[in-house]
Every structure is written in C-alpha cells, then in structure tokens.
Design a protein around this motif. Structure first.
Motif, PDB file in Angstrom:
ATOM      1  N   ALA A  18       3.818   5.797  -5.451  1.00 21.59           N
ATOM      2  CA  ALA A  18       3.936   5.803  -6.913  1.00 21.59           C
ATOM      3  C   ALA A  18       2.956   6.788  -7.541  1.00 21.59           C
ATOM      4  O   ALA A  18       3.304   7.540  -8.461  1.00 21.59           O
ATOM      5  CB  ALA A  18       3.693   4.394  -7.461  1.00 21.59           C
ATOM      6  N   ARG A  19       1.717   6.799  -7.043  1.00 25.72           N
ATOM      7  CA  ARG A  19       0.714   7.716  -7.590  1.00 25.72           C
ATOM      8  C   ARG A  19       1.047   9.175  -7.269  1.00 25.72           C
ATOM      9  O   ARG A  19       0.788  10.082  -8.065  1.00 25.72           O
ATOM     10  CB  ARG A  19      -0.671   7.365  -7.041  1.00 25.72           C
ATOM     11  CG  ARG A  19      -1.224   6.044  -7.566  1.00 25.72           C
ATOM     12  CD  ARG A  19      -2.651   5.813  -7.127  1.00 25.72           C
ATOM     13  NE  ARG A  19      -3.149   4.531  -7.627  1.00 25.72           N
ATOM     14  CZ  ARG A  19      -3.628   4.328  -8.850  1.00 25.72           C
ATOM     15  NH1 ARG A  19      -3.663   5.347  -9.715  1.00 25.72           N
ATOM     16  NH2 ARG A  19      -4.061   3.145  -9.221  1.00 25.72           N
ATOM     17  N   GLY A  63       0.813  -1.211   0.000  1.00 27.12           N
ATOM     18  CA  GLY A  63       0.000   0.000   0.000  1.00 27.12           C
ATOM     19  C   GLY A  63       0.846   1.259   0.000  1.00 27.12           C
ATOM     20  O   GLY A  63       0.516   2.239  -0.671  1.00 27.12           O
ATOM     21  N   LEU A  64       1.935   1.229   0.767  1.00 28.10           N
ATOM     22  CA  LEU A  64       2.833   2.384   0.817  1.00 28.10           C
ATOM     23  C   LEU A  64       3.418   2.662  -0.559  1.00 28.10           C
ATOM     24  O   LEU A  64       3.368   3.799  -1.061  1.00 28.10           O
ATOM     25  CB  LEU A  64       3.953   2.124   1.831  1.00 28.10           C
ATOM     26  CG  LEU A  64       5.076   3.159   1.884  1.00 28.10           C
ATOM     27  CD1 LEU A  64       4.543   4.522   2.303  1.00 28.10           C
ATOM     28  CD2 LEU A  64       6.180   2.704   2.842  1.00 28.10           C
ATOM     29  N   VAL A 111       8.057   1.878 -15.288  1.00 28.88           N
ATOM     30  CA  VAL A 111       7.566   0.796 -14.427  1.00 28.88           C
ATOM     31  C   VAL A 111       7.389   1.361 -13.023  1.00 28.88           C
ATOM     32  O   VAL A 111       8.377   1.675 -12.346  1.00 28.88           O
ATOM     33  CB  VAL A 111       8.562  -0.388 -14.378  1.00 28.88           C
ATOM     34  CG1 VAL A 111       8.017  -1.500 -13.476  1.00 28.88           C
ATOM     35  CG2 VAL A 111       8.845  -0.915 -15.777  1.00 28.88           C
ATOM     36  N   THR A 112       6.166   1.517 -12.582  1.00 26.52           N
ATOM     37  CA  THR A 112       5.946   2.053 -11.240  1.00 26.52           C
ATOM     38  C   THR A 112       4.635   1.513 -10.664  1.00 26.52           C
ATOM     39  O   THR A 112       3.716   1.143 -11.403  1.00 26.52           O
ATOM     40  CB  THR A 112       5.944   3.597 -11.237  1.00 26.52           C
ATOM     41  OG1 THR A 112       6.056   4.072  -9.897  1.00 26.52           O
ATOM     42  CG2 THR A 112       4.697   4.170 -11.899  1.00 26.52           C
ATOM     43  N   GLY A 113       4.571   1.436  -9.347  1.00 27.56           N
ATOM     44  CA  GLY A 113       3.393   0.932  -8.672  1.00 27.56           C
ATOM     45  C   GLY A 113       3.230  -0.573  -8.798  1.00 27.56           C
ATOM     46  O   GLY A 113       2.148  -1.106  -8.562  1.00 27.56           O
ATOM     47  N   GLN A 114       4.310  -1.280  -9.126  1.00 29.94           N
ATOM     48  CA  GLN A 114       4.229  -2.708  -9.379  1.00 29.94           C
ATOM     49  C   GLN A 114       4.788  -3.531  -8.216  1.00 29.94           C
ATOM     50  O   GLN A 114       5.632  -3.069  -7.453  1.00 29.94           O
ATOM     51  CB  GLN A 114       4.986  -3.067 -10.658  1.00 29.94           C
ATOM     52  CG  GLN A 114       4.496  -2.317 -11.894  1.00 29.94           C
ATOM     53  CD  GLN A 114       3.010  -2.498 -12.132  1.00 29.94           C
ATOM     54  OE1 GLN A 114       2.517  -3.627 -12.206  1.00 29.94           O
ATOM     55  NE2 GLN A 114       2.285  -1.388 -12.244  1.00 29.94           N
ATOM     56  N   THR A 145       9.901   6.590  -9.579  1.00 32.47           N
ATOM     57  CA  THR A 145       9.147   5.342  -9.580  1.00 32.47           C
ATOM     58  C   THR A 145       9.179   4.720  -8.185  1.00 32.47           C
ATOM     59  O   THR A 145      10.074   4.989  -7.383  1.00 32.47           O
ATOM     60  CB  THR A 145       9.718   4.332 -10.590  1.00 32.47           C
ATOM     61  OG1 THR A 145      11.032   3.919 -10.169  1.00 32.47           O
ATOM     62  CG2 THR A 145       9.784   4.925 -11.980  1.00 32.47           C
ATOM     63  N   SER A 146       8.191   3.873  -7.920  1.00 37.25           N
ATOM     64  CA  SER A 146       8.094   3.199  -6.627  1.00 37.25           C
ATOM     65  C   SER A 146       7.566   1.787  -6.862  1.00 37.25           C
ATOM     66  O   SER A 146       6.466   1.617  -7.389  1.00 37.25           O
ATOM     67  CB  SER A 146       7.156   3.973  -5.701  1.00 37.25           C
ATOM     68  OG  SER A 146       6.980   3.290  -4.469  1.00 37.25           O
TER      69      SER A 146
END
Length: 251
Positions: free
Chosen positions: A170-171, A164-165, A237-240, A179-180
C-alpha cells in the motif's frame, strides 16, 4: 445489499481459490459489478462450474503450492488479458492441529499457498496496474491471524504475513492509484469450515459461543465487502485490515 451494476465495467479480476466458498461468491459479486473474472483454482472442474453462468469468466488451473505452477498462471493471465486490474488473493489452506502435534511438512505447504503465492502474484501483476494508473490488491486473511486460534498456529502465522505484505505494498503503490487491503473473515460457512468441523466435532459449537452475532457468516457477506474495496468508491481506503466476523474482533 444492492450491487452497483456496471461500476467495474472494463476491469478484469483474478481470484485465487475461486472454485468454491468465498472465492466463488467473490467471482459472482465482481461479475455483477461488471468485471471480467479469471477464476484460478487447483480444482478445474469446480472452477468451470462456477464460471459457466458468469459472462466472460475464464478458468486457470493452478497449484498455488508449486511456484512453477504459479508462474504458469501468471503467463496465462498475460495471455488472456495482458494483466488484471484487481487481484484477489483469496485461496487458503488450514490444517487444524496444535503446534506441538503438527507436522513440519504441512507447514511448508501452508506457507506456500497462504503467503508465498500471494507474494509471487503481487510482484508479477503489479507492474500492469502501475502502468494503467489504477488497481486493487485484496488479501483474504483470517481473524485467527489477528487474535490467535487454538489449533491454527501455522495457518494464522502464514495469513498474518499478509498484513505486512499488504501494508508495505500500500505504501509503495498508493501514488499510482492502487490500493492494498486485507479482509479477515471470521467463522464463515465454507467447505473448509465444514471439513474442519467434521474432523473436529466439538469445534463449531465452541467457536459459535465466542461470536457476539451468535451465527456463522455467509460467503456472500464477505464478497460484498470485497466488492466495495475493489470498487471506485474505495479509492481512498488503503493499507487497512478489516474483519467480517460478527463482532469477534473489534479493533
């Protein structure tokens, strides 16, 4: 795997839990890619041994279970390099006990190390990345947090919080070139695994039977994927959440 040498030249990276296992492998991989690494660990002696052959590497002794020590770590980062371009929240603590037999006192230490410290480091180190317009946030969780694991309820719960973090971060920061992502190692040959296997002699055999690859992974295999996510080719590539687990998790 051939490491793209120099692709992270001029970048700095903070790696928590960098004195052994996956963290040490990540430090070596990122250094080979040209980054300057800061190895943060409670075990200063081992951290210095890891840092010694890595050009430009620095060591920060920190107890991630102590928020004041984490603040001191952040101050050290700012003193050494102003801030980092890459944050690898790798450190973790697992106490193998079924929930009904577990000690709530151990819950607190696990959540402080596995979740609270990454939150504190992320909040403190993001502003410099935003200012620079580039950054990589990486959180090392566990496949146990994705699919559950008997005897690791608290550890899995704490590490699951990283999902969740990371996605929320990322958003919030994608527009700043940051990126996160979360990496979930499966069964990896690390000191933590060996310690748990010694304390639970039947554990390793039962776990291996559930791995399609029928083997334990290496820290270097995890580090290689971290290196990719930290590099310039992973900018979209992020939020993955990605597993490196020999096929245990297929999502």
């Amino acid at each position: 795997m051939t490491i793209p040498e120099g692709e992270l030249s001029g970048k700095s990276a903070l790696i928590t839990g960098g004195a052994s296992g996956i963290g040490a492998a990540i430090a070596a991989d990122l250094t080979a890619r040209g980054a300057t690494v800061l190895i943060a660990d409670i075990d200063g002696k081992s951290a210095r041994e890891v840092a010694q052959p890595l050009p430009g590497a620095q060591v920060i002794e920190v107890d991630l279970a102590d928020p004041e020590s984490v603040t001191e770590c952040i101050d050290s980062v700012r003193t050494l390099c102003g801030g980092v371009d890459i944050l690898i929240n790798n450190a973790g603590l697992s106490v193998v006990q079924r929930l009904l037999n577990s000690d709530p006192a151990s819950w607190d230490r696990m959540w402080r190390i596995n979740l609270r410290a990454p939150m504190q480091l992320t909040q403190a180190l993001l502003p410099v990345m935003i200012e620079r317009g580039w950054g990589r946030m990486l959180y090392v969780a566990t496949d146990a947090a994705r699919v559950g694991a008997g005897g690791e309820s608290v550890y899995a719960a704490c590490k699951a919080g990283l999902f969740g973090l990371s996605k929320s971060v990322a958003r919030e920061v994608a527009k700043h070139g940051i990126t996160s992502n979360v990496l979930c190692p499966g069964l990896i040959d690390t000191p933590m695994l060996r310690n748990n296997a010694e304390a639970n002699p039947d554990l390793l055999g039962s776990l291996l039977r559930g791995i399609p690859a029928r083997r334990v992974g290496t820290a270097e295999e995890v580090a290689a994927y971290v290196g990719f996510l930290a590099g310039p080719d992973a900018g979209y590539v992020t939020g993955q959440t990605v597993s490196v687990s020999g096929g245990v998790t297929m999502l």
